[in-house]
Design a protein around this motif. Structure first.
Motif, PDB file in Angstrom:
ATOM      1  N   PHE A  56       0.911  -1.075  -0.057  1.00 26.99           N
ATOM      2  CA  PHE A  56       0.036  -0.070   0.003  1.00 26.99           C
ATOM      3  C   PHE A  56       0.854   1.073   0.011  1.00 26.99           C
ATOM      4  N   GLU A  57       2.060   1.368   0.926  1.00 27.12           N
ATOM      5  CA  GLU A  57       2.646   2.276   0.912  1.00 27.12           C
ATOM      6  C   GLU A  57       3.558   2.756  -0.388  1.00 27.12           C
ATOM      7  N   ARG A  58       3.848   1.746  -0.909  1.00 27.31           N
ATOM      8  CA  ARG A  58       4.833   1.900  -2.065  1.00 27.31           C
ATOM      9  C   ARG A  58       3.761   2.491  -3.322  1.00 27.31           C
ATOM     10  N   PHE A  59       2.559   1.589  -3.217  1.00 27.30           N
ATOM     11  CA  PHE A  59       1.531   2.101  -4.199  1.00 27.30           C
ATOM     12  C   PHE A  59       1.210   3.441  -4.291  1.00 27.30           C
ATOM     13  N   ILE A  60       0.808   4.120  -2.971  1.00 30.16           N
ATOM     14  CA  ILE A  60       0.512   5.422  -2.812  1.00 30.16           C
ATOM     15  C   ILE A  60       1.704   6.384  -3.181  1.00 30.16           C
ATOM     16  N   ALA A  61       2.903   6.042  -2.896  1.00 26.47           N
ATOM     17  CA  ALA A  61       4.000   6.844  -3.103  1.00 26.47           C
ATOM     18  C   ALA A  61       4.108   7.085  -4.516  1.00 26.47           C
ATOM     19  N   ALA A  62       4.009   6.037  -5.330  1.00 30.43           N
ATOM     20  CA  ALA A  62       3.953   5.992  -7.022  1.00 30.43           C
ATOM     21  C   ALA A  62       2.720   6.679  -7.325  1.00 30.43           C
ATOM     22  N   LEU A  63       1.500   6.354  -6.853  1.00 26.49           N
ATOM     23  CA  LEU A  63       0.379   6.912  -7.498  1.00 26.49           C
ATOM     24  C   LEU A  63      -0.640   7.343  -6.420  1.00 26.49           C
ATOM     25  N   PRO A  64      -0.348   8.571  -5.877  1.00 28.66           N
ATOM     26  CA  PRO A  64      -1.063   9.227  -4.762  1.00 28.66           C
ATOM     27  C   PRO A  64      -2.361   9.405  -4.826  1.00 28.66           C
ATOM     28  N   ASP A  65      -3.051   9.704  -5.950  1.00 33.39           N
ATOM     29  CA  ASP A  65      -4.546   9.866  -5.800  1.00 33.39           C
ATOM     30  C   ASP A  65      -5.135   9.110  -7.204  1.00 33.39           C
ATOM     31  N   LEU A  66      -6.458   9.215  -7.177  1.00 29.10           N
ATOM     32  CA  LEU A  66      -7.260   8.586  -8.453  1.00 29.10           C
ATOM     33  C   LEU A  66      -6.761   9.123  -9.728  1.00 29.10           C
ATOM     34  N   PRO A  67      -6.828  10.371  -9.962  1.00 30.58           N
ATOM     35  CA  PRO A  67      -6.376  10.946 -11.159  1.00 30.58           C
ATOM     36  C   PRO A  67      -5.004  10.207 -11.767  1.00 30.58           C
ATOM     37  N   ALA A  68      -4.050  10.056 -10.845  1.00 37.24           N
ATOM     38  CA  ALA A  68      -2.713   9.463 -11.034  1.00 37.24           C
ATOM     39  C   ALA A  68      -2.695   8.032 -11.526  1.00 37.24           C
TER      40      ALA A  68
END
Length: 350
Positions: A56-68
């Motif tokens: 989760f933390e790795r995913f959020i760091a790379a793609l922090p929001d829905l548009p990303a």
């Protein structure tokens, strides 16, 4: 739960237990945005919190929001998901993000029907998102909740059957508190994951044990009723570990449907004769140099796969193989950023 124990009493006890023993420092709780809640709920399907947290933390760091997420390539999404398994979740997540950009102005809809219309979001996941992101009175019915309700209420039958599941939904919705819906939702998941566990539940610490039919009848090991079992069939696949003079490995993209859809993997064949024939048409080398490796076993929900690796090193491709839709060379350093099935990644490391 006996008739004397009311709805408010059940939810109050569970919330009190959660306040003292629940999980309050999960990465998706701070901040608890709709996007982060949604991502965590998809990742937590069939997967434990301890496994999900670093992904989760790795995913959020790379793609922090829905548009990303919507703007990312499928390869990037699958690479971030690589090793977490059940890859249809990642493909559905990506498709849902694109739909939200197209239909909902780049936001996750806060309506149950609209949520359930998105790929990968069922009734329970929609309820979890509504309750945790917006405090809506929506029930959940994941595996942990099913286990708790079957034990407390003495529900017979495998919870995966429509009739039993229908009963459990009625109970789950009847137990919803008026307030603290986000906490109550998390409390149910924590309670089943850490206390009312599948095996060896900590009944002596349970705040509702005296109202639990399974506990009173000594039936916690029997409930919920297990899925009627049958032996898993076994399949075999011959996979080619092909390396060129530079030590790069040849990868082949999986088909868009089926197991490991759209991930990069090793060229796979039904038998060694087919594998040798394919190899003869793709490399300039003596295919007799193929060396068989140790078989690798991998379990899926509906069958076991025996991977039979065959390695050949120092080869040259018959025609130039660049990065394309089907085949690509990848250095060992590049493998970390490519979406590979977990057993293939392990095989290549070994």
């Amino acid at each position: 739960m006996t008739q004397a124990t009311g709805v408010a009493d059940f939810s109050m006890r569970l919330l009190d237990w959660f306040d003292h023993h629940g999980r309050h420092d999960l990465p998706w709780q701070h901040p608890r945005t709709p996007y982060r809640v949604w991502l965590s709920e998809i990742m937590l399907q069939q997967t434990q919190v301890a496994v999900v947290a670093p992904y989760f933390e790795r995913f959020i760091a790379a793609l922090p929001d829905l548009p990303a997420l919507a703007a990312a390539s499928q390869d990037e999404v699958l690479a971030l998901w690589s090793g977490l398994g059940y890859y249809a979740r990642a493909r559905n997540l990506h498709a849902a993000a694109k739909a939200c950009v197209d239909i909902h102005a780049g936001e996750l809809p806060c309506d149950a029907e609209a949520l359930r219309a998105l790929p990968g979001i069922g009734r329970s996941t929609a309820g979890a998102i509504l309750a945790q992101a917006w405090g809506e009175r929506a029930a959940i019915l994941d595996g942990n909740v099913k286990r708790v309700l079957c034990r407390v209420h003495g529900i017979e039958g495998w919870p995966g059957t429509p009739a039993v599941e229908k009963k459990l939904w009625v109970i789950a919705e009847s137990l919803l508190p008026v307030t603290r819906l986000a906490d109550y939702t998390q409390a149910q998941m924590d309670f089943g994951a850490t206390l009312c566990t599948r095996s060896d539940p900590a009944c002596t610490l349970c705040p509702i044990r005296h109202d639990c039919i399974a506990f009173r009848g000594g039936r916690t090991a029997e409930l919920p009723s297990p899925k009627p079992g049958k032996p898993l069939p076994q399949r075999s696949a011959h996979m080619l570990v092909i390396e060129d003079d530079a030590g790069r490995v040849l990868l082949q993209r999986r088909p868009p449907t089926g197991i490991w859809a759209c991930l990069w993997s090793l060229p796979e064949h039904a038998d060694i004769a087919e594998a040798r024939h394919w190899l003869e048409h793709h490399v300039e080398d003596d295919v007799e140099r193929l060396q068989a490796g140790e078989p690798v076993m991998h379990g899926f929900s509906h069958y076991r796969l025996q991977i039979l690796p065959h390695r050949i090193a120092g080869v040259r491709a018959r025609t130039a193989i660049g990065d394309n839709d089907d085949l690509r060379w990848a250095s060992r350093a590049e493998l970390a950023g490519i979406g590979l099935p977990a057993p293939i990644r392990r095989l290549l490391k070994e």
